[in-house]
Scaffold this motif. Sequence first.
Motif, short mmCIF file in Angstrom:
data_model
loop_
_atom_site.label_atom_id
_atom_site.label_comp_id
_atom_site.label_asym_id
_atom_site.label_seq_id
_atom_site.Cartn_x
_atom_site.Cartn_y
_atom_site.Cartn_z
N LYS A 112 10.73 3.97 -30.24
CA LYS A 112 11.92 4.05 -31.09
C LYS A 112 11.75 5.18 -32.11
N GLN A 113 12.85 5.84 -32.40
CA GLN A 113 12.81 6.86 -33.44
C GLN A 113 12.25 6.23 -34.71
N ARG A 147 13.88 9.99 -22.02
CA ARG A 147 14.87 9.56 -23.01
C ARG A 147 15.78 8.52 -22.44
N GLU A 160 12.87 10.53 -31.31
CA GLU A 160 14.07 9.93 -30.71
C GLU A 160 13.66 8.79 -29.80
N ASP A 161 14.58 7.88 -29.55
CA ASP A 161 14.30 6.75 -28.68
C ASP A 161 13.95 7.24 -27.27
N GLY A 162 13.05 6.51 -26.62
CA GLY A 162 12.68 6.85 -25.25
C GLY A 162 11.82 5.76 -24.64
N TRP A 175 7.08 10.55 -21.18
CA TRP A 175 8.17 9.66 -21.51
C TRP A 175 9.49 10.25 -21.10
#
Length: 174
Positions: free
Chosen positions: A125-126, A174, A70-72, A172
Amino acid sequence: MTLAAPVEVRCPPGASGPACERGYALERSELKRVAEGIHWLCGTSVEDYLRRPLGDGSRQATHCDFPVREDGTALGVLAHMHLRGTAFRITLNPGTPAEKILLDIPRWDFQWQGEYWFERPIALKQGDRVRISCVYDNAEAIPGPDGKPLEPRYITWGEGTYDEMCLGGISWVR
């Protein structure tokens, strides 16, 4: 995000005996299930490592890729190896035009394990991939933590400084 790669460090040419057998290493490791599980996680096998050219035993490399789910935002990285480690790297999107080295320690020292924080956060990015890479030198005896020489032997995942790990992570949000 935890990162790990298999550890299969073979004895150098000319070294032999029970200590140079994988079974010997696994019998003495409290993390033998981890040693097997990381191969499954990384899609590798012991046979993959046994087929690799060994050279003089001083540049035995391993790596594993992990998908970003997932994006983070990456804030920093973690590096962990023991005494036979010589190089450590974490790379975002290896082998692509978007490749970015997040951490590179080309001359590893046992005292350098720990967290490293970025000056500027890095977007994840995912679908991105993160690779952890470690290199080990098992060509000759090295000084152990007690000052006694550590002779080359087969090494797999283990807790003790006589064993090895290829362990890292990304801090990281989210």
